[in-house]
Design a protein around this motif. Structure first.
Motif, short mmCIF file in Angstrom:
data_model
loop_
_atom_site.label_atom_id
_atom_site.label_comp_id
_atom_site.label_asym_id
_atom_site.label_seq_id
_atom_site.Cartn_x
_atom_site.Cartn_y
_atom_site.Cartn_z
N VAL A 80 0.85 -1.18 0.00
CA VAL A 80 0.00 0.00 0.00
C VAL A 80 0.89 1.23 0.00
O VAL A 80 1.91 1.27 0.69
N ALA A 81 0.52 2.23 -0.81
CA ALA A 81 1.20 3.52 -0.83
C ALA A 81 0.34 4.51 -0.05
O ALA A 81 -0.88 4.57 -0.25
N LEU A 82 0.98 5.26 0.82
CA LEU A 82 0.28 6.22 1.69
C LEU A 82 0.96 7.57 1.58
O LEU A 82 2.16 7.65 1.32
N ASP A 83 0.18 8.65 1.85
CA ASP A 83 0.86 9.91 2.09
C ASP A 83 1.17 9.99 3.58
O ASP A 83 0.81 9.10 4.35
N HIS A 84 1.85 11.04 3.99
CA HIS A 84 2.31 11.11 5.37
C HIS A 84 1.19 11.42 6.35
O HIS A 84 1.42 11.42 7.57
N ASP A 85 -0.03 11.67 5.84
CA ASP A 85 -1.19 11.84 6.71
C ASP A 85 -1.99 10.56 6.84
O ASP A 85 -3.01 10.53 7.52
N GLY A 86 -1.54 9.51 6.14
CA GLY A 86 -2.22 8.23 6.24
C GLY A 86 -3.30 8.00 5.21
O GLY A 86 -4.06 7.02 5.32
N GLU A 87 -3.37 8.84 4.19
CA GLU A 87 -4.35 8.62 3.14
C GLU A 87 -3.82 7.57 2.17
O GLU A 87 -2.67 7.66 1.72
N VAL A 88 -4.65 6.61 1.82
CA VAL A 88 -4.24 5.53 0.92
C VAL A 88 -4.29 6.01 -0.52
O VAL A 88 -5.31 6.52 -0.99
N LEU A 89 -3.18 5.82 -1.23
CA LEU A 89 -3.05 6.29 -2.61
C LEU A 89 -3.01 5.17 -3.63
O LEU A 89 -3.26 5.41 -4.82
N GLY A 90 -2.68 3.97 -3.21
CA GLY A 90 -2.62 2.87 -4.16
C GLY A 90 -2.35 1.55 -3.46
O GLY A 90 -1.79 1.51 -2.36
N LEU A 91 -2.78 0.47 -4.11
CA LEU A 91 -2.60 -0.88 -3.58
C LEU A 91 -1.97 -1.76 -4.66
O LEU A 91 -2.18 -1.55 -5.85
N GLY A 92 -1.20 -2.75 -4.24
CA GLY A 92 -0.58 -3.66 -5.19
C GLY A 92 -0.38 -5.03 -4.60
O GLY A 92 -0.37 -5.21 -3.39
N VAL B 77 8.81 -8.04 -3.96
CA VAL B 77 8.61 -6.83 -3.18
C VAL B 77 8.60 -5.60 -4.09
O VAL B 77 7.73 -4.73 -3.99
N ALA B 78 9.56 -5.54 -5.01
CA ALA B 78 9.63 -4.41 -5.93
C ALA B 78 8.41 -4.36 -6.85
O ALA B 78 7.88 -3.27 -7.14
N ALA B 79 7.93 -5.50 -7.29
CA ALA B 79 6.76 -5.54 -8.16
C ALA B 79 5.51 -5.05 -7.44
O ALA B 79 4.69 -4.30 -8.01
N ALA B 80 5.34 -5.46 -6.19
CA ALA B 80 4.19 -4.99 -5.41
C ALA B 80 4.27 -3.49 -5.16
O ALA B 80 3.27 -2.77 -5.23
N ALA B 81 5.48 -3.01 -4.87
CA ALA B 81 5.67 -1.56 -4.67
C ALA B 81 5.33 -0.79 -5.93
O ALA B 81 4.64 0.24 -5.88
N ARG B 82 5.79 -1.28 -7.08
CA ARG B 82 5.52 -0.61 -8.36
C ARG B 82 4.02 -0.56 -8.63
O ARG B 82 3.50 0.46 -9.11
N ALA B 83 3.31 -1.63 -8.30
CA ALA B 83 1.87 -1.66 -8.54
C ALA B 83 1.12 -0.70 -7.62
O ALA B 83 0.06 -0.17 -7.99
N ALA B 84 1.65 -0.48 -6.41
CA ALA B 84 0.94 0.36 -5.44
C ALA B 84 1.19 1.85 -5.65
O ALA B 84 0.31 2.68 -5.40
#
Length: 327
Positions: free
Chosen positions: A17-29, A48-55
């Protein structure tokens, strides 16, 4: 724009999951197995890198990644992950325990207990947001009583003993033969001999932990009334409760969070006719079951930045982080 990355690297899949620093979810992978013990160091780092890229949303980078994982957190694995995540701007990689992430997926509390019972088993006591005591997780050869491998091994042993005429007949025999693609008629002596020969060959040709795939057969047969299967799953439930007891102490009540297919989809979802005989994971204390540690990894990522994750923020994270579960 820089974000935070939180990842839960398991032996079957890696979730991010990608988050901003306020905890808002921006993407999932999601990608393949990210646990180096299960997949190997390089394939796990690539997952790990593939999941990060997708998120990560297009055009964004991440300054920090928190990776929750089981097993040894080796320098070699860290180096492989750091090398690959550097392409996304990551300058800091934090490796956390999957037990802590699992616990933080079920509660915003900083203390309590966690139990994972999937292929293997492990339990922990959490105090002040950290693992204070961990019991189990020794692998299929040295421990993991009550886990998927343990149940699968007991199932195969019961079937072999029944075919050999050393133990009572069980509905598990046809279930296991069918699951392994074995064609034989155990109603006749020649068929029993053939079934045993094929079964032994099939089991030893696979990785030992693959026996965990047979664990659902035990729960299904037990629910249908097979006494052999019932004894296996009852013993498994007792072993899991004993494991959790090993980390519980009188001065810490706390919530109990559980995860893993054996406890979440086996023990806790057993029909009433079967569950009446099963030992509850926390011996009567309510538990919270979670599908994985991704929400907890996000919680840990925010806490590593110094952010507070209270009940309200936790509930927002839990509502926003909903990756479809594999079939």
């Amino acid at each position: 724009m820089t974000q935070l990355l939180a990842l839960d690297a398991g032996g079957t899949s890696t979730r991010a999951v990608a988050l901003d620093h306020d905890g808002e979810v921006l993407g999932l992978g999601r990608s393949t197995a990210g646990n180096p013990t299960a997949a190997g160091i390089v394939p796990a780092a690539e997952a790990v890198a593939a999941a990060a890229r997708a998120a990560l949303p297009p055009g964004t980078t991440s300054d920090m990644a928190v990776l929750a994982m089981a097993g040894e957190q080796s320098d070699a694995f860290r180096a492989e992950v750091e090398q690959r995540l550097a392409a996304y701007g990551v300058t800091r990689v934090v490796l956390d325990h999957d037990l802590l992430a699992l616990f933080c997926s079920g509660t915003a509390s900083l203390e309590g207990y966690a139990l994972i019972a999937g292929t293997g088993t492990v339990a922990a006591r959490v105090r002040d947001g950290s693992l204070e005591r961990v019991v189990g997780g020794r692998g299929w050869l040295l421990g993991d009583a009550g886990g998927g491998f343990w149940i699968g091994r007991e199932v195969v042993r019961a079937v072999v003993s029944a075919l050999d005429g050393q133990a009572e007949a069980t509905a598990l025999t046809q279930d296991v033969l069918g699951a392994l693609g074995i064609v034989a008629d155990p109603a006749y002596e020649a068929g029993r001999v053939s079934a045993i020969r094929q079964l032994v060959s099939a089991v030893y040709a696979r990785r030992p932990v693959a026996l965990a795939e047979l664990a659902p057969l035990a729960f299904a047969a037990a629910a249908a009334g097979d006494p052999v299967a019932r004894r296996v799953v009852v013993a498994a439930s007792e072993a899991l409760a004993d494991l959790l007891d090993a980390v519980r102490v009188p001065d810490l009540e706390g919530p109990v969070v559980v995860g893993g297919s054996v406890v979440a989809r086996g023990v806790l979802q057993a029909p009433p006719a079967l569950s009446v005989d099963l030992t509850p994971p926390a011996r009567g204390v309510a538990v919270t079951a979670v599908p994985d540690g991704l929400v907890g990894a996000a919680v840990l990522a925010l806490r590593h930045t110094g952010a507070e994750v209270d009940d309200a923020r936790f509930e927002r994270l839990r509502a926003a982080i909903r990756l479809p579960q594999p079939a």
